[in-house]
Design an enzyme around this catalytic site. Structure first.
Site, PDB file in Angstrom:
ATOM      1  N   SER A  13      32.570  73.814  42.504  1.00  0.00           N
ATOM      2  CA  SER A  13      31.524  73.140  41.743  1.00  0.00           C
ATOM      3  C   SER A  13      30.081  73.614  41.723  1.00  0.00           C
ATOM      4  O   SER A  13      29.261  73.742  40.927  1.00  0.00           O
ATOM      5  CB  SER A  13      31.367  71.526  42.312  1.00  0.00           C
ATOM      6  OG  SER A  13      31.212  71.676  43.686  1.00  0.00           O
ATOM      7  N   LYS A  69      25.898  70.505  37.696  1.00  0.00           N
ATOM      8  CA  LYS A  69      25.221  69.460  37.327  1.00  0.00           C
ATOM      9  C   LYS A  69      24.298  69.872  35.970  1.00  0.00           C
ATOM     10  O   LYS A  69      23.899  68.849  35.233  1.00  0.00           O
ATOM     11  CB  LYS A  69      23.920  69.183  38.591  1.00  0.00           C
ATOM     12  CG  LYS A  69      24.800  68.556  39.754  1.00  0.00           C
ATOM     13  CD  LYS A  69      23.793  67.808  40.408  1.00  0.00           C
ATOM     14  CE  LYS A  69      24.513  67.101  41.394  1.00  0.00           C
ATOM     15  NZ  LYS A  69      25.194  67.868  42.574  1.00  0.00           N
ATOM     16  N   GLU A  92      16.422  61.328  40.037  1.00  0.00           N
ATOM     17  CA  GLU A  92      16.194  61.416  41.697  1.00  0.00           C
ATOM     18  C   GLU A  92      16.929  62.434  42.101  1.00  0.00           C
ATOM     19  O   GLU A  92      17.724  62.970  41.247  1.00  0.00           O
ATOM     20  CB  GLU A  92      16.923  59.820  41.920  1.00  0.00           C
ATOM     21  CG  GLU A  92      18.520  59.900  42.139  1.00  0.00           C
ATOM     22  CD  GLU A  92      19.204  60.284  40.823  1.00  0.00           C
ATOM     23  OE1 GLU A  92      18.504  59.874  39.891  1.00  0.00           O
ATOM     24  OE2 GLU A  92      20.317  60.866  40.909  1.00  0.00           O
TER      25      GLU A  92
HETATM   26  C1  LIG Z   1      25.691  67.415  43.416  1.00  0.00           C
HETATM   27  C2  LIG Z   1      26.942  68.100  43.882  1.00  0.00           C
HETATM   28  C3  LIG Z   1      28.148  67.736  43.987  1.00  0.00           C
HETATM   29  C4  LIG Z   1      28.531  66.324  44.308  1.00  0.00           C
HETATM   30  O1  LIG Z   1      28.164  65.587  43.219  1.00  0.00           O
HETATM   31  P1  LIG Z   1      29.612  65.200  42.219  1.00  0.00           P
HETATM   32  O2  LIG Z   1      28.965  64.247  41.346  1.00  0.00           O
HETATM   33  O3  LIG Z   1      30.402  64.524  43.192  1.00  0.00           O
HETATM   34  O4  LIG Z   1      30.081  66.260  41.534  1.00  0.00           O
HETATM   35  C5  LIG Z   1      29.442  68.883  44.230  1.00  0.00           C
HETATM   36  N1  LIG Z   1      29.102  70.267  44.152  1.00  0.00           N
HETATM   37  C6  LIG Z   1      27.763  70.610  44.194  1.00  0.00           C
HETATM   38  C7  LIG Z   1      27.757  71.874  43.998  1.00  0.00           C
HETATM   39  C8  LIG Z   1      26.863  69.709  43.815  1.00  0.00           C
HETATM   40  O5  LIG Z   1      25.468  70.113  43.548  1.00  0.00           O
END
Ligand SMILES: *Cc1c(COP(=O)(O)O)cnc(C)c1O
Length: 397
Positions: free
Chosen positions: A381, A92, A114
């Site tokens: 992610s 993010k 948000e």
């Molecule tokens: C917020 C988040 C997601 C989901 O958001 P996407 O916009 O679909 O990537 C996935 N993995 C992590 C670690 C997150 O913090």
């Protein structure tokens, strides 16, 4: 239309996307779009962004081969793109830094955001602290109670966290409140949306800032294997980490793409966040996409073990990619994600975020059909440290 030229001038990906906002926000969206169009080609801006990504965020992130976990999945050459190693622990920050830099160039000194699980709020508060911008984060009261530690983190970073008591007191209500603030303070304020959601140009801007993930991964895979990946897999909440991994790869016809949604604990409305199998066309928070809703078009409640995946809609570009059959979308249940969370921790020395565990869970269940000689890349992610208290409570330890 080729995906590379998406979206069209009005912000549509086929029949999805667009700008469904009150008139008072149209000027702000236009201002944001023209600032972005100018800056994306501005050499000085690109250099400034690259410097921060390298020296503050820690890019490029590693690409790690996961041999022991791959064996559990039926065997393949499996690589993890390590977005968990970014500062603040997830992808993010790539977008939060990019949009904050744009805001500063636009002369906006106040940022609003948000947050649901708190990850986007923490990334935005971090970027604002770095760049000297005022930061206000809207968060539902239920989420604030569930994610106490992230609320405390945001406050440590100097952000103001505003509790939202309306509706279900979760993410969608926090977004409603942030939009209300933006309508009132639009002259001084930029609204940083955390995923490939919202009205045009947000899905485009967020995709561009996240596409560094796939660009790096392609280069790293080329070096390590001399080849393109055969399969690319990512979890899909709003869809930013997935489109971030996929975008630069979409031009290669040979690559198969898999997005994994939250299957939750059942097939009934309210028990999952699987927008493709359970949703219908609708408009939410300024964009037209697949939306979980009841027979009257009211937004449905969602459930997932991972707070980052339980949004009732999905980015419009994903809706398009699904419709044209370029990306396959499946879902992974809470239980399977939890199993993958443990397996990766035990055999690779990496504790994954529960969100990322959905992508791993799909592979654990379906990997045997892929083939041992194939090269697979999974977007890790985020890291799972944030989820450890929840899992300890869940498992009674
Ligand atoms: C917020 C988040 C997601 C989901 O958001 P996407 O916009 O679909 O990537 C996935 N993995 C992590 C670690 C997150 O913090």
């Amino acid at each position: 239309m080729k995906t590379a030229t998406m979206p069209d001038r009005l912000g549509y990906y086929g029949e999805f996307g667009g700008k469904y906002v009150p008139e008072t926000l149209m000027a702000a969206l236009d201002e944001f779009e023209s600032a972005y169009k100018k800056l994306r080609r501005d050499r000085e801006f690109r250099a400034e962004l690259d410097d921060v990504l390298r020296d503050f965020v820690g890019r490029p992130t590693a690409l790690t081969e996961a041999k022991r976990f791959a064996e559990l999945c039926g065997g393949m050459r499996l690589f993890l793109k390590r977005e968990d190693l970014n500062h603040t622990g997830a992808h993010k920050i790539n977008n939060a830094i990019g949009q904050s830099l744009i805001a500063r160039r636009m002369g906006k000194k106040r940022i609003i955001a948000e947050t649901g699980a708190g990850q986007h709020g923490v990334a935005t508060a971090t970027a604002c602290s770095l760049l000297g911008l005022e930061c206000v984060v809207y968060m539902g009261e239920v989420d604030m109670a569930r994610q106490e530690l992230n609320v405390f983190r945001m406050r440590l970073l100097g952000a103001q966290v505003v509790p939202v008591a309306s509706g279900s007191r979760t993410l969608k209500d926090a977004i409603n409140e942030a939009i209300r603030d933006w309508v009132t303070n639009v002259r001084t304020t930029h609204y940083i949306i955390g995923s490939v959601l919202g009205p045009h140009p947000y899905p485009l801007v967020v995709r561009d800032f996240q596409s560094v993930i796939g660009r790096e991964a392609l280069g790293q895979l080329k070096k390590r294997t001399g080849a393109l990946p055969d399969v690319a897999i990512a979890c899909v909440g709003g869809g930013s980490n997935a489109i971030g991994l996929f975008y630069e790869m979409l031009k290669h016809e040979s690559i198969r793409f898999i997005g994994v949604e939250a299957g939750g604990r059942g097939r009934n409305l309210g028990e999952h966040a699987a927008r493709f199998s359970g949703g219908a066309l609708g408009v939410l928070h300024g964009t037209r996409s697949m939306v979980l809703q009841d027979e009257f078009g009211q937004i449905a409640e969602t459930h997932s073990i991972s707070a980052g995946l339980d949004y009732p809609s999905i980015g419009p570009e994903h809706a398009y990619l699904q419709q044209i059959g370029r990306v396959e979308y499946y879902d992974c249940s809470d239980d399977l994600a939890l199993e993958a969370f443990h397996k990766l921790s035990e055999c690779e020395g990496i504790i994954p975020a529960l969100e990322s565990s959905h992508a791993l869970g799909w592979l654990l269940r379906n990997g045997a059909s892929i083939g041992r000689e194939k090269i697979v890349v999974v977007n890790l992610s985020g890291r799972g440290d944030k989820d450890v208290p929840q899992i300890a409570a869940l498992e009674g330890k």
